[in-house]
Design a protein around this motif. Sequence first.
Motif, PDB file in Angstrom:
ATOM      1  N   LEU A 164       0.861  -1.181   0.000  1.00 17.93           N
ATOM      2  CA  LEU A 164       0.000   0.000   0.000  1.00 17.93           C
ATOM      3  C   LEU A 164       0.896   1.228   0.000  1.00 17.93           C
ATOM      4  CD1 LEU A 164      -2.617  -0.772   2.830  1.00 17.93           C
ATOM      5  CD2 LEU A 164      -2.593  -1.607   0.485  1.00 17.93           C
ATOM      6  N   HIS A 165       0.427   2.306  -0.604  1.00 15.53           N
ATOM      7  CA  HIS A 165       1.248   3.514  -0.562  1.00 15.53           C
ATOM      8  C   HIS A 165       0.433   4.750  -0.915  1.00 15.53           C
ATOM      9  CE1 HIS A 165       1.601   3.856  -5.019  1.00 15.53           C
ATOM     10  NE2 HIS A 165       1.651   2.532  -5.018  1.00 15.53           N
ATOM     11  N   ASP A 166       1.036   5.878  -0.608  1.00 18.14           N
ATOM     12  CA  ASP A 166       0.550   7.184  -1.037  1.00 18.14           C
ATOM     13  C   ASP A 166       0.739   7.260  -2.557  1.00 18.14           C
ATOM     14  OD1 ASP A 166      -0.238   9.839  -1.052  1.00 18.14           O
ATOM     15  OD2 ASP A 166       1.602  10.595  -0.138  1.00 18.14           O
ATOM     16  N   THR A 167       0.435   8.385  -3.159  1.00 18.17           N
ATOM     17  CA  THR A 167       0.577   8.500  -4.611  1.00 18.17           C
ATOM     18  C   THR A 167       0.863   9.942  -5.003  1.00 18.17           C
ATOM     19  OG1 THR A 167      -0.572   8.227  -6.733  1.00 18.17           O
ATOM     20  CG2 THR A 167      -1.926   8.766  -4.831  1.00 18.17           C
ATOM     21  N   ASN A 168       1.446  10.136  -6.153  1.00 22.97           N
ATOM     22  CA  ASN A 168       1.585  11.486  -6.700  1.00 22.97           C
ATOM     23  C   ASN A 168       0.420  11.847  -7.621  1.00 22.97           C
ATOM     24  OD1 ASN A 168       2.351   9.616  -8.623  1.00 22.97           O
ATOM     25  ND2 ASN A 168       3.972  10.864  -9.494  1.00 22.97           N
ATOM     26  N   HIS A 169      -0.523  10.905  -7.776  1.00 21.11           N
ATOM     27  CA  HIS A 169      -1.739  11.157  -8.573  1.00 21.11           C
ATOM     28  C   HIS A 169      -2.940  11.203  -7.632  1.00 21.11           C
ATOM     29  CE1 HIS A 169       0.006  10.966 -12.569  1.00 21.11           C
ATOM     30  NE2 HIS A 169       0.673   9.872 -12.211  1.00 21.11           N
ATOM     31  N   ARG A 170      -2.940  12.175  -6.721  1.00 22.35           N
ATOM     32  CA  ARG A 170      -4.005  12.268  -5.715  1.00 22.35           C
ATOM     33  C   ARG A 170      -5.339  12.682  -6.322  1.00 22.35           C
ATOM     34  NH1 ARG A 170       0.932  13.803  -3.986  1.00 22.35           N
ATOM     35  NH2 ARG A 170       1.742  12.637  -2.190  1.00 22.35           N
ATOM     36  N   ASP A 171      -5.300  13.192  -7.538  1.00 19.89           N
ATOM     37  CA  ASP A 171      -6.530  13.587  -8.228  1.00 19.89           C
ATOM     38  C   ASP A 171      -7.374  12.376  -8.639  1.00 19.89           C
ATOM     39  OD1 ASP A 171      -4.183  13.198  -9.875  1.00 19.89           O
ATOM     40  OD2 ASP A 171      -5.428  13.700 -11.619  1.00 19.89           O
ATOM     41  N   TYR A 172      -6.770  11.181  -8.685  1.00 16.65           N
ATOM     42  CA  TYR A 172      -7.512   9.989  -9.113  1.00 16.65           C
ATOM     43  C   TYR A 172      -8.661   9.637  -8.154  1.00 16.65           C
ATOM     44  CZ  TYR A 172      -3.960   8.750 -12.643  1.00 16.65           C
ATOM     45  OH  TYR A 172      -3.122   8.745 -13.739  1.00 16.65           O
ATOM     46  N   PHE A 173      -8.548  10.078  -6.894  1.00 17.54           N
ATOM     47  CA  PHE A 173      -9.550   9.665  -5.909  1.00 17.54           C
ATOM     48  C   PHE A 173     -10.917  10.298  -6.134  1.00 17.54           C
ATOM     49  CE2 PHE A 173      -5.477   8.957  -3.648  1.00 17.54           C
ATOM     50  CZ  PHE A 173      -5.611   7.595  -3.436  1.00 17.54           C
ATOM     51  N   VAL A 174     -11.004  11.285  -6.999  1.00 11.87           N
ATOM     52  CA  VAL A 174     -12.314  11.890  -7.292  1.00 11.87           C
ATOM     53  C   VAL A 174     -13.097  11.034  -8.287  1.00 11.87           C
ATOM     54  CG1 VAL A 174     -11.433  14.203  -6.851  1.00 11.87           C
ATOM     55  CG2 VAL A 174     -11.496  13.354  -9.208  1.00 11.87           C
ATOM     56  N   TYR A 175     -12.432  10.111  -8.977  1.00 11.81           N
ATOM     57  CA  TYR A 175     -13.112   9.280  -9.976  1.00 11.81           C
ATOM     58  C   TYR A 175     -13.893   8.156  -9.291  1.00 11.81           C
ATOM     59  CZ  TYR A 175      -9.535  11.394 -13.027  1.00 11.81           C
ATOM     60  OH  TYR A 175      -8.708  12.271 -13.694  1.00 11.81           O
ATOM     61  N   LYS A 176     -14.941   7.691  -9.934  1.00 12.30           N
ATOM     62  CA  LYS A 176     -15.669   6.506  -9.451  1.00 12.30           C
ATOM     63  C   LYS A 176     -14.954   5.234  -9.897  1.00 12.30           C
ATOM     64  CE  LYS A 176     -19.333   7.351  -6.942  1.00 12.30           C
ATOM     65  NZ  LYS A 176     -19.528   6.718  -5.629  1.00 12.30           N
ATOM     66  N   TYR A 177     -14.484   5.209 -11.130  1.00 11.31           N
ATOM     67  CA  TYR A 177     -13.712   4.070 -11.627  1.00 11.31           C
ATOM     68  C   TYR A 177     -12.241   4.311 -11.273  1.00 11.31           C
ATOM     69  CZ  TYR A 177     -11.663   0.583 -14.752  1.00 11.31           C
ATOM     70  OH  TYR A 177     -10.953  -0.486 -15.250  1.00 11.31           O
ATOM     71  N   ARG A 178     -11.694   3.445 -10.386  1.00 16.55           N
ATOM     72  CA  ARG A 178     -10.344   3.711  -9.905  1.00 16.55           C
ATOM     73  C   ARG A 178      -9.424   2.496 -10.052  1.00 16.55           C
ATOM     74  NH1 ARG A 178     -13.399   6.363  -5.891  1.00 16.55           N
ATOM     75  NH2 ARG A 178     -12.870   4.859  -4.261  1.00 16.55           N
ATOM     76  N   ALA A 179      -9.658   1.675 -11.066  1.00 15.30           N
ATOM     77  CA  ALA A 179      -8.719   0.590 -11.377  1.00 15.30           C
ATOM     78  C   ALA A 179      -7.683   1.164 -12.331  1.00 15.30           C
ATOM     79  CB  ALA A 179      -9.453  -0.596 -12.000  1.00 15.30           C
ATOM     80  N   LEU A 180      -6.724   1.925 -11.775  1.00 11.92           N
ATOM     81  CA  LEU A 180      -5.847   2.766 -12.592  1.00 11.92           C
ATOM     82  C   LEU A 180      -4.365   2.601 -12.289  1.00 11.92           C
ATOM     83  CD1 LEU A 180      -7.991   6.013 -12.143  1.00 11.92           C
ATOM     84  CD2 LEU A 180      -7.911   4.586 -14.201  1.00 11.92           C
ATOM     85  N   SER A 181      -3.995   1.776 -11.301  1.00 12.29           N
ATOM     86  CA  SER A 181      -2.589   1.664 -10.905  1.00 12.29           C
ATOM     87  C   SER A 181      -1.892   0.537 -11.660  1.00 12.29           C
ATOM     88  CB  SER A 181      -2.474   1.452  -9.397  1.00 12.29           C
ATOM     89  OG  SER A 181      -2.620   0.083  -9.063  1.00 12.29           O
ATOM     90  N   SER A 182      -0.607   0.363 -11.338  1.00  8.96           N
ATOM     91  CA  SER A 182       0.177  -0.702 -11.979  1.00  8.96           C
ATOM     92  C   SER A 182       0.191  -1.990 -11.157  1.00  8.96           C
ATOM     93  CB  SER A 182       1.607  -0.217 -12.205  1.00  8.96           C
ATOM     94  OG  SER A 182       1.612   0.850 -13.124  1.00  8.96           O
ATOM     95  N   GLY A 183      -0.664  -2.081 -10.136  1.00 10.37           N
ATOM     96  CA  GLY A 183      -0.777  -3.313  -9.358  1.00 10.37           C
ATOM     97  C   GLY A 183      -0.839  -3.091  -7.866  1.00 10.37           C
TER      98      GLY A 183
END
Length: 571
Positions: free
Chosen positions: A429-448
Motif C-alpha cells: 500500500l502507498h501514497d501516490t503522486n496522482h491524488r486527483d484519481y480519488f475523485v473518480y468513481k472508476y479507480r482501477a488505474l494503478s500498476s498493481g
Amino acid sequence: MKKICIFVVLLFVVFMACKNSKKEVFEESEDYFDTIRKITIHAMPEDLLEDKSDSIRSFYKMFENHEIWVDRENREDLISQIEKTKNEGLNPEDYNINKIFQLELRKDSLQLEEQLAYDILLTQTYEKLCNHYYRGKFNPDEVYNNWDLFDKKLSVAKLLKESIDTKKIAPSIKGLLPTHPVYFSLKEALVEIDKLPNSKFDSIDKNLKIKFNDNLDVVKEIKKRLSYWKDLNPQDTLYTSKYDAKMLDAVKKFQSRHGLFADGVIGIGTIRALNCNKETRKGQILANLERWRWFSRNLGEKYILINLPDYELDYIVNKDTVAKHKIVCGRPQRMTPILSSKLSNFVFNPTWTVPPTIIKEDLSVEATANRNYFSRNRITIYKGTNTVVSPYEWNPEKAESYRYVQTPGYDNSLGVVKFNFPNHHSVYLHDTNHRDYFVYKYRALSSGCVRVQYPVVLAKMILEGQDNGRWKSIETIRKERAAKEAKLKQNKNYRPAKLTAEELEAKQKFLAEEKDEIDEIIAKKETYYIKVKQPIYIHQLYWTSWLDKKGLQFRDDIYNLDKTLYDKLGS
C-alpha cells in the motif's frame, strides 16, 4: 557379473518389502451387538474400502472398521444439512441428496452390503460437505492467478468422531461456514434476488445519454426496469416516455446501489447495469459466496480490509470500523493480487525502485523518446550495485538491465508513506503522486499496488495502537494506569480518582507529540522506517455484491472474476 545381478534382484526384493510394509494393513473386524442401543454394529469388509480414498479409510479405522452412521438421528441431521446447502448458494444434488434420501427410505430393507455401501456414501458426503463449507468448493489456484491467501487447515477426522459420538452432526457442519458480516449479507442477498420474477431484458443501446426531462420511447423500458429492481414504485409513475422527477430519484438510487455517480444522468455505466438481468446478478452473488468461503474465517483483532471492486479500505479494530479510505487498485491489465498478509513496517519518504513491468512497458518507451524523462521524474539510473549512469550514457536496448530509483518527496510515485507486508507479488500500500484519481468513481488505474487516500492519517492511527519503543500505545498507557489503580485499591483508604487535568493534558500532549514527530520525519524528506510490532493483518479481497439497508449492492467486476467462477460452479 552373475553375482552382481543376484545382488541387484535381492536389493529390489528388500526395497519392495519395505515399501509394502509401510502400507497400512487393514484390520479385520467382527460384528458386535450394542447392548445400549440394542442393535448390531456391522464390520466393514475390506473389499468395500479398498478403492476408497486414504481419508475415508482412516475415518473407518477410527471406528475400528465398523459402520459409522448407525444412529438414525445422525443420518437425518446430515440429510437436513445437505438440503440446506441451497441457502449457502450450493446445489444439494452435488451432495447426492436424492440418492441418499431414497436409500434412507429403504434402509431397513437394504441388503447388508447395500447398507454398508450407504454408510460409506454418507461418510464421503460428510467429508465433502465439511471441506466445501470450510474451504470452498474449488481451490482458488485452480480458478484464478494472483491469489495468495492464508492456508485453511481442517481435521475432518476429529470433527467426524466428535460429532458422531455426541450426535451433533449439524453444529459440526454449520460451524465451518464463514462468520463475517459480508457473507451473511450475501446469503440475505440470495434470498432477496430469489423473490424477484425471472427476467429477460432486451439490451438498451449503451451509446445513449438520457437526462432529466428528456422525452424518449426508451424511457418507458427504463422505468419498467427500475420498478423491477424496486428503485421505482410502480404506483409513483406512469410508464410514459417522460423522464420525470420520480424517475430521477429512482435513477439516483439505482446508480448509488451500483457504485456509480448518483447524478441522474443515464449514460454508458448506468445502461450497462440496467442491461443485467436476474440470472446474471444471481450468478454474481453465488460467485461471491464461494469466494468468501476461501477467505480466512478469522481476519484478526486489528486488520485492514480492502474491497478492490468497491475501491475502499476499512481499518477495523475489535469488529469496529474506525476508518474508511478510498483506494486506487491495479488496472485490468495489471491486476492487484488478492492476498492476506500482515503489516511489517512503514516507510516514510520512501524511494521508488521502478518495477520490471513499468520498465518494459512505460519507462523504456518514454525515456527513449526523451532522455529528460529521468530528470523530470527525479530518477537515478544505476548499473550494477552503485554505479550511477548518465541519461546520455543509458542504452535503451539494454533498458531492463539497469536499476532505476526515484528520490523521496511529495511527488514520488509512492508519495510520502509506504505500508510494507510480505507477499509473493512485490506489492504494497502507498501514497501516490496522482491524488486527483480519488475523485473518480472508476479507480482501477494503478500498476498493481494499492494507492490509499490520506495514507498518513491511516499510518498515524495504526501507530497509536503500537508499542514501538518511543511510540508507546494508548492501550499501554491505559494498562499502566489500570495497574497503578489496582495497586492503590489495596489501600483501604483508596478513593477512585477521575482523570486529572494534568493527566488529560499529558494524554493530549502524547498524541500531539507522536503526530508532530511523524510530520517532522516527512518534512525532512529522509527515508525512515518504523516497525509494526503488534499484529495488524491486511486482506486485499474481491467481492462485487452484498445487501445493506439501501438494498442489493453490485459493483463492476473489474477483473472479470465473477463469470469465470460462476461458470465453474455450474459445471
